[in-house]
Motif scaffolding. Structure first.
Motif, PDB file in Angstrom:
ATOM      1  N   ASP A 289      -8.650   0.567  -1.536  1.00 20.80           N
ATOM      2  CA  ASP A 289      -7.186  -0.100  -1.823  1.00 20.80           C
ATOM      3  C   ASP A 289      -6.623   1.008  -2.406  1.00 20.80           C
ATOM      4  O   ASP A 289      -6.933   1.334  -3.468  1.00 20.80           O
TER       5      ASP A 289
ATOM      6  N   ASN B 102      -5.572   5.915   0.722  1.00 20.70           N
ATOM      7  CA  ASN B 102      -5.044   5.316   2.105  1.00 20.70           C
ATOM      8  C   ASN B 102      -6.194   5.404   3.094  1.00 20.70           C
ATOM      9  O   ASN B 102      -6.800   6.384   3.316  1.00 20.70           O
TER      10      ASN B 102
ATOM     11  N   LEU C 251      -9.205  -3.041   2.263  1.00 23.28           N
ATOM     12  CA  LEU C 251      -7.658  -3.655   2.310  1.00 23.28           C
ATOM     13  C   LEU C 251      -8.012  -5.298   2.312  1.00 23.28           C
ATOM     14  O   LEU C 251      -7.445  -6.090   2.924  1.00 23.28           O
TER      15      LEU C 251
ATOM     16  N   GLY D  91       0.830  -1.188  -0.075  1.00 21.13           N
ATOM     17  CA  GLY D  91       0.067   0.094  -0.090  1.00 21.13           C
ATOM     18  C   GLY D  91       1.081   1.300   0.166  1.00 21.13           C
ATOM     19  O   GLY D  91       0.660   2.368  -0.824  1.00 21.13           O
TER      20      GLY D  91
END
Ligand code: ATP
Ligand code: MG
Length: 260
Positions: A181, A199, A161, A40
């Motif tokens: 995501d 985020n 996520l 990420g």
């Protein structure tokens, strides 16, 4: 937690990295969760570590969809509980949604550790997924477990996520799936109905803010927001944002540049 000097140029990145490590030490976050976090971070560099316009558009559509939902559920995993436990609870309340602990690497200890963490912020909140009795078709035993009163019954689910296979299985079940995501190329990002490429530490507070703002809108207006939303366009716009940003940076030059 390791003390990070506020003056460090990458303070926030290091701060959340520490949160993930802390999440693992508390028994919430899986080892694979550390790797997922790093993946990420890499995409956040490419995006520019801010909420870009296509993400804001996706957030607005997601909030509208949740406010219209009959049985909305927000899924919580080990990374989410490490990064945004308080915001998860605020979001569930603002959207009138149920919370379900739902793990890719499910162990009872991990479930209990996450429950404990969430209860720090609200001891009385209803938490589903403690004793899941149903299974998502097409996923093996542990990976498919869901709560009868949560994801199983939900019409709209938020699975941040999340692994691509599980996202796809939920779509196949007929759920309306929203994901958060940072990787616009991941299978989750490509399979979901609404993909928020941002985020989670920025997306969740923004969702809470918008939910409070939008919950008094007439349902017709909310429906219009959802109907006019195009997730394919959002994903393309994210890719174009990254491409254009990289082109600009390449032309300007980044060698010994302090800020990007
Ligand atoms: P997929 O299975 O969807 O193809 P993957 O196997 O690469 O993706 P998973 O570990 O299954 O990834 O899912 C985790 C996803 O969460 C990754 O795409 C990762 O980029 C993303 N991610 C990690 N940390 C954050 C974060 N803080 N905010 C938003 N997204 C994040
Ligand atoms: Mg995966």
């Amino acid at each position: 937690m390791v003390k990070i000097p506020k003056s460090h140029p990458r303070y926030w990145s290091l701060y959340y990295r520490e949160k993930i490590i802390e999440g693992m030490e508390k028994g919430m976050t899986a080892k694979a969760g550390l790797i997922a976090h790093g993946r990420g971070e890499a995409f956040d560099y490419l995006i520019g570590e801010k909420t870009i316009e296509p993400a804001e558009r996706a957030i607005r559509a997601a909030v509208a969809k949740f406010l219209l939902a009959e049985w909305p559920v927000i899924s919580v995993n080990g990374n989410v509980a490490a990064l945004v436990p308080k915001e998860t609870i605020e979001l569930a309340k603002a959207l009138n949604a149920k919370l379900e602990i739902n793990l890719f690497y499910r162990t009872e200890e991990r479930v209990r550790a996450i429950e404990r963490e969430l209860r720090k912020y609200d001891p009385n909140i209803e938490i589903l997924g403690i004793n899941p009795t149903k299974r998502i078709p097409g996923l093996e035993h542990e990976r498919g477990k869901v709560d009868e009163n949560g994801i199983w019954r939900a019409d709209v689910v938020l699975v941040p996520l999340e692994d691509g296979d599980r996202t796809e299985a939920l779509v196949k079940m007929g759920k309306f799936v929203v994901t958060v995501d940072l990787n616009p190329l991941s299978r989750s990002a490509r399979m979901a109905d609404i993909t928020i490429v941002d985020n989670i530490v920025r997306a969740y507070p923004r969702m809470v803010e918008l939910a409070k703002e939008m919950r008094n809108l007439p349902r017709e207006k909310l429906r219009k927001i959802v109907e006019s939303y195009d997730n394919g366009k959002t994903l393309s716009d994210v890719l174009l944002h990254i491409r254009n940003r990289l082109t600009e940076l390449a032309e300007e030059g980044i060698w010994r540049r302090k800020e990007l």
